[in-house]
Design a protein around this motif. Structure first.
Motif, mmCIF file in Angstrom:
data_model
loop_
_atom_site.group_PDB
_atom_site.id
_atom_site.type_symbol
_atom_site.label_atom_id
_atom_site.label_comp_id
_atom_site.label_asym_id
_atom_site.label_seq_id
_atom_site.Cartn_x
_atom_site.Cartn_y
_atom_site.Cartn_z
ATOM 1 N N TYR A 109 -17.572 -9.509 48.996
ATOM 2 C CA TYR A 109 -18.447 -8.698 49.835
ATOM 3 C C TYR A 109 -18.396 -9.061 51.316
ATOM 4 C CZ TYR A 109 -20.159 -8.164 45.090
ATOM 5 O OH TYR A 109 -20.219 -7.955 43.733
ATOM 6 N N GLY A 110 -17.627 -10.082 51.661
ATOM 7 C CA GLY A 110 -17.519 -10.465 53.056
ATOM 8 C C GLY A 110 -18.451 -11.614 53.400
ATOM 9 N N PRO A 111 -18.296 -12.167 54.601
ATOM 10 C CA PRO A 111 -19.139 -13.303 55.012
ATOM 11 C C PRO A 111 -20.600 -12.895 55.153
ATOM 12 C CG PRO A 111 -17.822 -12.479 56.851
ATOM 13 C CD PRO A 111 -17.326 -11.765 55.639
ATOM 14 N N GLY A 112 -21.484 -13.864 54.923
ATOM 15 C CA GLY A 112 -22.911 -13.622 55.100
ATOM 16 C C GLY A 112 -23.613 -13.092 53.882
ATOM 17 N N VAL A 113 -22.913 -13.048 52.731
ATOM 18 C CA VAL A 113 -23.525 -12.534 51.503
ATOM 19 C C VAL A 113 -23.607 -13.661 50.481
ATOM 20 C CG1 VAL A 113 -23.368 -10.883 49.607
ATOM 21 C CG2 VAL A 113 -22.683 -10.193 51.912
ATOM 22 N N GLU A 114 -24.810 -13.908 49.980
ATOM 23 C CA GLU A 114 -25.057 -14.897 48.928
ATOM 24 C C GLU A 114 -25.192 -14.157 47.606
ATOM 25 O OE1 GLU A 114 -28.435 -18.346 48.012
ATOM 26 O OE2 GLU A 114 -28.972 -16.542 49.141
ATOM 27 N N LEU A 115 -24.709 -14.775 46.540
ATOM 28 C CA LEU A 115 -24.755 -14.150 45.222
ATOM 29 C C LEU A 115 -25.533 -15.057 44.278
ATOM 30 C CD1 LEU A 115 -23.733 -11.642 43.719
ATOM 31 C CD2 LEU A 115 -21.611 -12.872 43.225
ATOM 32 N N LEU A 116 -26.622 -14.529 43.693
ATOM 33 C CA LEU A 116 -27.443 -15.280 42.743
ATOM 34 C C LEU A 116 -27.405 -14.593 41.382
ATOM 35 C CD1 LEU A 116 -30.650 -16.052 44.849
ATOM 36 C CD2 LEU A 116 -28.645 -17.502 44.522
ATOM 37 N N PHE A 117 -27.574 -15.389 40.335
ATOM 38 C CA PHE A 117 -27.467 -14.867 38.977
ATOM 39 C C PHE A 117 -28.724 -15.223 38.190
ATOM 40 C CE2 PHE A 117 -23.265 -15.947 40.552
ATOM 41 C CZ PHE A 117 -22.583 -14.740 40.390
ATOM 42 N N ALA A 118 -29.389 -14.207 37.666
ATOM 43 C CA ALA A 118 -30.554 -14.413 36.814
ATOM 44 C C ALA A 118 -30.120 -14.398 35.355
ATOM 45 C CB ALA A 118 -31.598 -13.325 37.065
ATOM 46 N N SER A 119 -30.791 -15.187 34.540
ATOM 47 C CA SER A 119 -30.446 -15.273 33.122
ATOM 48 C C SER A 119 -30.567 -13.900 32.462
ATOM 49 C CB SER A 119 -31.364 -16.267 32.417
ATOM 50 O OG SER A 119 -31.194 -16.202 31.014
ATOM 51 N N ASP A 120 -29.577 -13.592 31.621
ATOM 52 C CA ASP A 120 -29.636 -12.320 30.886
ATOM 53 C C ASP A 120 -29.694 -12.548 29.380
ATOM 54 O OD1 ASP A 120 -27.092 -13.310 30.640
ATOM 55 O OD2 ASP A 120 -26.074 -11.392 30.836
ATOM 56 N N THR A 121 -30.050 -13.759 28.965
ATOM 57 C CA THR A 121 -30.195 -14.046 27.542
ATOM 58 C C THR A 121 -31.383 -13.272 26.981
ATOM 59 O OG1 THR A 121 -29.319 -16.267 27.876
ATOM 60 C CG2 THR A 121 -30.498 -15.853 25.818
ATOM 61 N N ARG A 122 -31.138 -12.563 25.918
ATOM 62 C CA ARG A 122 -32.220 -11.766 25.324
ATOM 63 C C ARG A 122 -33.093 -12.640 24.422
ATOM 64 N NH1 ARG A 122 -31.890 -6.081 25.431
ATOM 65 N NH2 ARG A 122 -30.101 -5.347 26.637
ATOM 66 N N PRO A 123 -34.402 -12.619 24.638
ATOM 67 C CA PRO A 123 -35.276 -13.413 23.769
ATOM 68 C C PRO A 123 -35.269 -12.868 22.350
ATOM 69 C CG PRO A 123 -36.568 -11.954 25.172
ATOM 70 C CD PRO A 123 -35.144 -11.832 25.634
ATOM 71 N N GLU A 124 -35.600 -13.734 21.399
ATOM 72 C CA GLU A 124 -35.616 -13.345 19.995
ATOM 73 C C GLU A 124 -36.937 -13.752 19.370
ATOM 74 O OE1 GLU A 124 -32.259 -15.237 18.231
ATOM 75 O OE2 GLU A 124 -30.778 -13.923 19.211
ATOM 76 N N GLY A 125 -37.258 -13.132 18.234
ATOM 77 C CA GLY A 125 -38.436 -13.497 17.465
ATOM 78 C C GLY A 125 -39.725 -13.321 18.228
ATOM 79 N N PRO A 126 -40.679 -14.255 18.075
ATOM 80 C CA PRO A 126 -41.978 -14.148 18.761
ATOM 81 C C PRO A 126 -41.842 -14.081 20.275
ATOM 82 C CG PRO A 126 -42.063 -15.809 17.023
ATOM 83 C CD PRO A 126 -40.622 -15.416 17.159
ATOM 84 N N GLU A 127 -40.827 -14.767 20.826
ATOM 85 C CA GLU A 127 -40.644 -14.713 22.278
ATOM 86 C C GLU A 127 -40.344 -13.290 22.733
ATOM 87 O OE1 GLU A 127 -37.901 -16.629 25.862
ATOM 88 O OE2 GLU A 127 -37.403 -17.025 23.758
ATOM 89 N N ALA A 128 -39.506 -12.574 21.977
ATOM 90 C CA ALA A 128 -39.180 -11.194 22.344
ATOM 91 C C ALA A 128 -40.416 -10.307 22.253
ATOM 92 C CB ALA A 128 -38.069 -10.658 21.443
ATOM 93 N N GLU A 129 -41.269 -10.546 21.241
ATOM 94 C CA GLU A 129 -42.464 -9.728 21.066
ATOM 95 C C GLU A 129 -43.472 -9.942 22.183
ATOM 96 O OE1 GLU A 129 -43.912 -10.701 17.229
ATOM 97 O OE2 GLU A 129 -42.147 -9.932 16.161
ATOM 98 N N ALA A 130 -43.349 -11.046 22.920
ATOM 99 C CA ALA A 130 -44.279 -11.342 24.004
ATOM 100 C C ALA A 130 -43.924 -10.620 25.293
ATOM 101 C CB ALA A 130 -44.325 -12.847 24.258
ATOM 102 N N TRP A 131 -42.789 -9.920 25.303
ATOM 103 C CA TRP A 131 -42.406 -9.055 26.417
ATOM 104 C C TRP A 131 -42.499 -7.606 25.954
ATOM 105 C CZ3 TRP A 131 -41.282 -11.262 31.110
ATOM 106 C CH2 TRP A 131 -40.942 -12.623 31.125
ATOM 107 N N ALA A 132 -42.827 -6.697 26.854
ATOM 108 C CA ALA A 132 -43.003 -5.298 26.469
ATOM 109 C C ALA A 132 -41.681 -4.649 26.077
ATOM 110 C CB ALA A 132 -43.652 -4.517 27.609
ATOM 111 N N ALA A 133 -40.589 -5.056 26.724
ATOM 112 C CA ALA A 133 -39.248 -4.540 26.453
ATOM 113 C C ALA A 133 -38.279 -5.434 27.213
ATOM 114 C CB ALA A 133 -39.107 -3.083 26.907
ATOM 115 N N TYR A 134 -36.988 -5.341 26.883
ATOM 116 C CA TYR A 134 -36.056 -6.231 27.569
ATOM 117 C C TYR A 134 -36.046 -6.027 29.086
ATOM 118 C CZ TYR A 134 -32.052 -8.730 29.224
ATOM 119 O OH TYR A 134 -31.257 -9.574 29.950
ATOM 120 N N PRO A 135 -36.112 -4.814 29.632
ATOM 121 C CA PRO A 135 -36.188 -4.693 31.092
ATOM 122 C C PRO A 135 -37.383 -5.434 31.694
ATOM 123 C CG PRO A 135 -35.525 -2.601 30.162
ATOM 124 C CD PRO A 135 -35.900 -3.491 28.996
ATOM 125 N N HIS A 136 -38.471 -5.569 30.949
ATOM 126 C CA HIS A 136 -39.602 -6.383 31.399
ATOM 127 C C HIS A 136 -39.172 -7.849 31.495
ATOM 128 C CE1 HIS A 136 -43.913 -7.993 30.412
ATOM 129 N NE2 HIS A 136 -43.671 -8.067 31.710
#
Length: 657
Positions: free
Chosen positions: A62-89
């Protein structure tokens, strides 16, 4: 001394060159263009990290002056998944946590999210409820087309919990952003008509970006030796793209002198959720004028455009389509429907043509007129008119100017703090001698003052329950006792005797983090429309140890969402609630054996009393094997839900003459 460069953050799961068309190339191009005027941070998902490194990192991409950060995309499972309204949440929450870590000491001036899938939801929840690092940050949401709009246009709007949740978080982001950005045309007004003007942030036209590959200006005449005008549809085989109407249009005409090529991936948006490609193949079977092309690599798309004369964009509605800019880049005129951004992208008779509407009949008439005048098509190409249109609608200098002006605009600032209203904490008690002292310790440790603590002993009279008498005398806690009547009745009694303007119910086995009251106070002071404020929860075991990695818990949304009518996404009972809620006659049910808080939140929603959630884990919810919600609530949730519905209907009826 030069002023510091602004900090701009662009968030998108979809990002070029890792993802294909649509949002991905626009966000990538925008990062490159804005890097000359700002420090730009791109946030995308962890799955792109290895590919980014293999391509040389952010500067090479992307050229100079651009920082790239990465957020976790691991999908929760079981009770952890039920504690979110949907994966986009879940994804939205992880983006917020990444932003909070990265910008803890250096706030961004602007964060821009896509509207699709509500990526900005949790960050906007945090800012609305007073998150410190966001207090002076401008948060924009850009209109690319929401998943809800796409579902409507694709002819199947599902009503399952996950789909409703995504639509709700998209709507929240559209409402609570500082500004809703759109590139032009009828897009802003289209969103107003669909969502309602009062349900959207202020609209502002700010041109987005598009990659400017060097493409030679092609001046060949459109009519080749065979005398045929070559039409091209390029895009997904998708109902909202209008490809089915285009096929209806061409198969309904007897006018010759043309061919149509269809290029794009398949979708399940034909009637009954069938393959659109198969649906179209049946429709054109035996018609040698129409052919469906095999897929080509993205870098070969330009060559396909060069081999055709007119690009047709028959969408039922389209925001600011890349395919039109791609056609203009290759100096090809466009026939489009008069919807969304296309009414500004395409100048009728100059860079292409606009049909009368998006119907198959209107497309047929327009196609017949174009085919009857091949010299006009040749003239547009020879004059380079479509390429000139590209320079009008893809203007990096204009984009940079408009973003600089956006940075000077207002944010939704927090009010100056005054004297905070008195807070009363109500602690119902029944046989919680092992935990109640820890609960009271968490109240004492609050960073904001607590006016009073009221313990309601719900008929718990064993010898070891004398601990509440000792704690009440030692800590100047108001202690009241009632016959064993249940949790709802105990809360109601405590609220009646409490004197604070704000009430915080807290079960006698749960705990508050030190900032809970302060953060909830700030949220209520910041927005006087909020009836209550609460936070995310952290699950702990019976000994108070965090479960999992310490990040396991529930992430409620607030009772503003209609999902609260299906499940308790409003929050736990531990919320800072304005006394006016109870002064209006609302109270906890004394009949339900569990979920009294859920019923209260549903009744509040029906009364127009909405709360919100601070996306920080400031409440510790003890998960006990013998808790009432686990022994009764979970096992009988369907029955209790039915009882709630009956109580609501009963309460909305006048039964006496």
């Amino acid at each position: 001394m030069c002023p510091p460069r602004p900090r701009i953050v662009l968030v998108s799961r979809e990002l070029h060159p890792f993802d294909g068309g649509g949002i991905a190339p626009c966000v990538a191009a925008l990062a490159t263009q804005l890097a000359s005027i700002a420090d730009v941070t791109l946030v995308t998902h962890e799955g792109h990290r290895a590919a980014a490194a293999a391509r040389g990192g952010p500067e090479a991409l992307y050229g100079p002056g651009v920082e790239l950060l990465f957020a976790s995309d691991t999908r929760p499972e079981g009770p952890e998944a039920e504690a979110w309204a949907a994966y986009p949440h879940t994804w939205s929450g992880r983006v917020f946590e990444l932003l909070a870590e990265r910008f803890a000491d250096a706030r961004p001036d602007l964060i821009e999210f896509c509207d699709y899938l509500g990526e900005g939801f949790v960050t906007l929840q945090a800012r609305r409820t007073g998150e410190r690092f966001l207090r002076d940050t401008r948060i924009a949401v850009r209109a690319h087309t929401t998943s809800e709009l796409a579902a409507v246009l694709n002819g199947a709007l599902r009503d399952d919990n996950a789909t409703v949740a995504v639509g709700e978080i998209e709507r929240y982001a559209l409402r609570h952003a500082d500004v809703l950005l759109y590139s032009g045309g009828d897009v802003g007004r289209s969103y107003e008509r669909f969502y309602g003007a009062d349900a959207l942030a202020p609209r502002r036209q700010v041109l987005d970006a598009f990659r400017r590959d060097r493409v030679a200006l092609v001046k060949r005449a459109p009519v080749q030796d065979d005398g045929l005008l070559r039409l091209l549809y390029i895009g997904r085989m998708e109902r909202r793209k209008g490809v089915q109407n285009l096929v209806r249009a061409v198969t309904a005409t007897d006018v010759g002198g043309w061919t149509l090529s269809l290029l794009g991936g398949d979708t399940k948006t034909a009637p009954l959720g069938q393959s659109m490609r198969e649906h179209l193949e049946l429709a054109v079977r035996g018609d040698e004028r129409v052919r469906l092309l095999d897929a080509v690599p993205r870098e070969h798309v330009g060559a396909v455009i060069d081999d055709h004369d007119v690009v047709v964009v028959p969408s039922l509605w389209e925001c600011w389509p890349n395919v039109i800019r791609e056609a203009f880049l290759h100096n090809r005129p466009v026939l489009a429907t008069p919807t969304g951004g296309m009414v500004e992208l395409v100048e009728h008779g100059v860079s292409g043509w606009l049909a009368e509407d998006a119907s198959a009949e209107a497309l047929r008439r327009s196609l017949e007129q174009i085919v009857a005048r091949p010299a006009a098509v040749a003239g547009l190409i020879a004059a380079g008119a479509p390429r000139a249109a590209f320079d009008r609608v893809v203007d990096p200098d204009r984009t940079r100017r408009e973003y600089l002006a956006l940075l000077d605009g207002p944010t939704r600032r927090s009010p100056r703090p005054g004297r905070p209203p008195a807070v009363s904490v109500v602690v119902p008690y029944y046989e919680m001698d092992a935990h109640v002292e820890e609960t009271l310790d968490s109240i004492t440790s609050q960073t904001a003052p607590v006016h009073e603590v009221v313990i309601v002993n719900d008929g718990s009279l064993r010898a070891r329950d004398g601990i509440v008498d000792r704690l009440a005398s030692e800590r100047e806690v108001l202690l009241v006792t009632q016959p064993n009547t249940g949790l709802g009745a105990a809360r109601n009694l405590g609220i009646r005797v409490a004197s604070g303007r704000l009430v915080l119910p807290l079960d006698s086995d749960d705990m508050l983090e030190p900032e809970f009251v302060e953060r909830c106070l700030h949220a209520l002071e910041r927005d006087e429309r909020l009836a209550y404020a609460t936070t995310w929860t952290r699950w702990v075991d019976e000994d108070g140890r965090p479960l999992g990695d310490g990040q396991l818990g529930h992430q409620p949304l607030g009772n503003w969402t209609r999902l609260v009518e299906r499940n308790n996404w409003a929050g736990t009972a531990s919320a800072l609630i304005r006394r006016e809620v109870f002064d209006r006659g609302l109270a906890y049910s004394v009949e339900l054996t569990s979920y009294e808080d859920w019923l209260l939140y549903r009744r509040m929603r029906r009364a127009g009393l909405h709360g919100d959630v601070i996306p920080r884990r400031l409440f510790r919810n003890r998960i006990r094997r013998a808790s009432m919600v686990r022994t009764i609530g979970h096992e009988h949730v369907a029955r209790i839900y039915d009882e709630m519905n009956a109580r609501i209907a009963e309460g909305e009826m006048t039964w006496t003459a």
